[in-house]
Design a protein around this motif. Structure first.
Motif, PDB file in Angstrom:
ATOM      1  N   LEU A  76       0.827  -1.212   0.000  1.00 19.10           N
ATOM      2  CA  LEU A  76       0.000   0.000   0.000  1.00 19.10           C
ATOM      3  C   LEU A  76       0.859   1.260   0.000  1.00 19.10           C
ATOM      4  N   VAL A  77       1.948   1.241   0.768  1.00 18.53           N
ATOM      5  CA  VAL A  77       2.862   2.388   0.779  1.00 18.53           C
ATOM      6  C   VAL A  77       3.469   2.586  -0.604  1.00 18.53           C
ATOM      7  N   ARG A  78       3.778   1.485  -1.277  1.00 18.47           N
ATOM      8  CA  ARG A  78       4.354   1.579  -2.618  1.00 18.47           C
ATOM      9  C   ARG A  78       3.364   2.233  -3.604  1.00 18.47           C
ATOM     10  N   ILE A  79       2.106   1.802  -3.561  1.00 16.72           N
ATOM     11  CA  ILE A  79       1.100   2.419  -4.434  1.00 16.72           C
ATOM     12  C   ILE A  79       0.963   3.909  -4.116  1.00 16.72           C
ATOM     13  N   THR A  80       0.856   4.221  -2.832  1.00 19.15           N
ATOM     14  CA  THR A  80       0.677   5.613  -2.401  1.00 19.15           C
ATOM     15  C   THR A  80       1.851   6.471  -2.839  1.00 19.15           C
ATOM     16  N   LEU A  85       4.181  10.729  -6.038  1.00 13.71           N
ATOM     17  CA  LEU A  85       5.267  11.247  -6.876  1.00 13.71           C
ATOM     18  C   LEU A  85       4.724  11.826  -8.176  1.00 13.71           C
ATOM     19  N   SER A  86       3.762  11.143  -8.770  1.00 13.28           N
ATOM     20  CA  SER A  86       3.153  11.647  -9.993  1.00 13.28           C
ATOM     21  C   SER A  86       2.480  12.987  -9.743  1.00 13.28           C
ATOM     22  N   ARG A  87       1.759  13.081  -8.630  1.00  6.79           N
ATOM     23  CA  ARG A  87       1.072  14.333  -8.299  1.00  6.79           C
ATOM     24  C   ARG A  87       2.063  15.416  -7.878  1.00  6.79           C
ATOM     25  N   LEU A  88       3.158  15.036  -7.243  1.00 12.39           N
ATOM     26  CA  LEU A  88       4.155  16.010  -6.799  1.00 12.39           C
ATOM     27  C   LEU A  88       4.753  16.758  -7.983  1.00 12.39           C
ATOM     28  N   ARG A 139      12.961  13.324  -2.002  1.00  5.35           N
ATOM     29  CA  ARG A 139      11.979  13.516  -0.935  1.00  5.35           C
ATOM     30  C   ARG A 139      11.317  12.191  -0.565  1.00  5.35           C
ATOM     31  N   ALA A 140      10.926  11.419  -1.573  1.00  4.58           N
ATOM     32  CA  ALA A 140      10.291  10.131  -1.314  1.00  4.58           C
ATOM     33  C   ALA A 140      11.238   9.193  -0.582  1.00  4.58           C
ATOM     34  N   VAL A 141      12.476   9.110  -1.034  1.00  7.47           N
ATOM     35  CA  VAL A 141      13.452   8.218  -0.405  1.00  7.47           C
ATOM     36  C   VAL A 141      13.706   8.650   1.039  1.00  7.47           C
ATOM     37  N   ALA A 156      13.150   0.963  -3.174  1.00 10.54           N
ATOM     38  CA  ALA A 156      13.558   0.840  -4.579  1.00 10.54           C
ATOM     39  C   ALA A 156      12.358   0.504  -5.464  1.00 10.54           C
ATOM     40  N   GLU A 157      11.495  -0.397  -4.987  1.00 12.19           N
ATOM     41  CA  GLU A 157      10.301  -0.741  -5.758  1.00 12.19           C
ATOM     42  C   GLU A 157       9.344   0.439  -5.858  1.00 12.19           C
ATOM     43  N   ALA A 158       9.252   1.230  -4.787  1.00  7.99           N
ATOM     44  CA  ALA A 158       8.319   2.366  -4.766  1.00  7.99           C
ATOM     45  C   ALA A 158       8.745   3.480  -5.711  1.00  7.99           C
ATOM     46  N   VAL A 159      10.058   3.705  -5.832  1.00  6.91           N
ATOM     47  CA  VAL A 159      10.540   4.837  -6.645  1.00  6.91           C
ATOM     48  C   VAL A 159      11.143   4.384  -7.971  1.00  6.91           C
ATOM     49  N   ASP A 160      11.077   3.078  -8.232  1.00  4.73           N
ATOM     50  CA  ASP A 160      11.560   2.517  -9.501  1.00  4.73           C
ATOM     51  C   ASP A 160      13.050   2.784  -9.717  1.00  4.73           C
ATOM     52  N   LYS A 161      13.822   2.502  -8.668  1.00  4.13           N
ATOM     53  CA  LYS A 161      15.291   2.608  -8.742  1.00  4.13           C
ATOM     54  C   LYS A 161      15.891   1.325  -8.189  1.00  4.13           C
ATOM     55  N   SER A 162      17.171   1.114  -8.417  1.00  3.32           N
ATOM     56  CA  SER A 162      17.844  -0.035  -7.823  1.00  3.32           C
ATOM     57  C   SER A 162      18.129   0.252  -6.346  1.00  3.32           C
TER      58      SER A 162
END
Length: 309
Positions: A76-80, A85-88, A139-141, A156-162
């Motif tokens: 749920l945190v990952r979806i949120t 991030l998209s809205r930011l 900010r997200a990290v 990493a999964e939430a922000v699409d980074k390694s």
């Protein structure tokens, strides 16, 4: 949310099974709702946008096969986070055309928030303004790692980074925030004492008393959003700030309240909330005053909002 027919279960009063118990998806969402709101709010600085993100999170969550979800909180945190991030990024474009200084939307928070010092600090107006100086991904990290203690793989999964990239981003964000956050730990009692002195000075019009509690280079930011009168540029210096604040002496009622985890002043005119004033304190003196006057940002000042982690 505009353009959709589904709303989150707490808004529509649904999601119940025939035995009046929530279904699995609803129960999980409601169980983490305060946490998800806090994540979105810390990323956006806007309660209204955070609520919209929760609606979007709910819509996506209802399409997830829960049998494939190992950790519902992390999922749920990952979806949120992704929705925030998209809205930011959209908010960033909106802020570019904003009239005057942009300040976070204040929240009337529950008293228990102050007991979690790290959480209170993370939602404070001063910290939210520091977070504004980070890139969206930084900010997200920072928020997910430092406030919500997610591990690097989850972030990493939430922000699409390694995970390796996330570690570097976290290090960079921590250094950036450390250089800009308030100096020293400010207790609620210290903040309350400064605000009470500030309140007495404003109510009596004693500008010298006001100057005595302001740092020489204090900065006043006033957010009217082009809707109500407010300074269009920062007001800098104890003398100039005291002069501006002295103009409201005797014209309004002032009271302290718990706002964004710390004591703040609520100014009412004719019984209506007119301005919320939060402070930043460094080394015992007020170094920042944040006055939110935009009526569109004051809707969460009539009822308490629960934030959690």
């Amino acid at each position: 949310m505009a353009g959709t027919s589904q709303t989150a279960p707490e808004d529509r009063g649904e999601g119940m099974g025939p035995d009046d118990r929530p279904d699995r998806a609803t129960e999980a969402f409601l169980g983490h709702r305060n946490l998800l709101f806090t994540v979105a709010y810390e990323l956006l600085g806007s309660a209204a946008d955070a609520e919209d993100v929760l609606q979007e999170t709910w819509l996506r969550w209802t399409n997830v096969d829960l049998d494939t979800v190992r950790d519902q909180r992390a999922y749920l945190v990952r979806i949120t986070t992704r929705q925030a991030l998209s809205r930011l990024r959209t908010l960033g474009r909106r802020k570019e055309s904003y009239v005057g200084p942009w300040l976070p939307e204040p929240l009337l928070t529950t008293p228990d928030v102050a007991e979690d010092v790290e959480l209170a600090d993370s939602v404070s107006m001063a910290m939210l303004l520091v977070l504004e100086t980070l890139t969206p991904t930084e900010r997200a990290v920072f928020v997910l790692r430092e406030v919500f203690a997610l591990d690097y793989d989850e972030i990493a999964e939430a922000v699409d980074k390694s995970p390796a990239a996330v570690r570097q981003i976290a290090h960079r964000a921590r250094a950036h925030v450390a250089a800009r956050r308030p100096r020293g730990v400010v207790s609620p009692a210290e903040a309350r004492g400064a605000l009470e002195a500030f309140q007495r000075a404003v109510e009596t019009g004693d500008l010298q008393r006001l100057v005595d509690i302001l740092a020489p280079d204090v900065v006043l930011l006033s957010d009217g959003g082009g809707v109500v009168q407010a300074a269009l540029a920062p007001v800098v210096g104890a003398g100039r700030v005291a002069d501006v604040l002295g103009r409201i002496a005797g014209t309004a009622s002032l009271r302290t309240a718990q706002v964004n985890g710390y004591p703040a002043l609520i100014i009412r005119l004719n019984g209506e909330v007119d301005t919320v004033v939060a402070v930043r304190i460094d080394d015992g003196l007020i170094t920042g005053l944040y006055a939110v006057r935009n009526p569109e940002k004051l809707s969460h000042m009539e009822r308490e909002t629960t934030v959690s982690r």
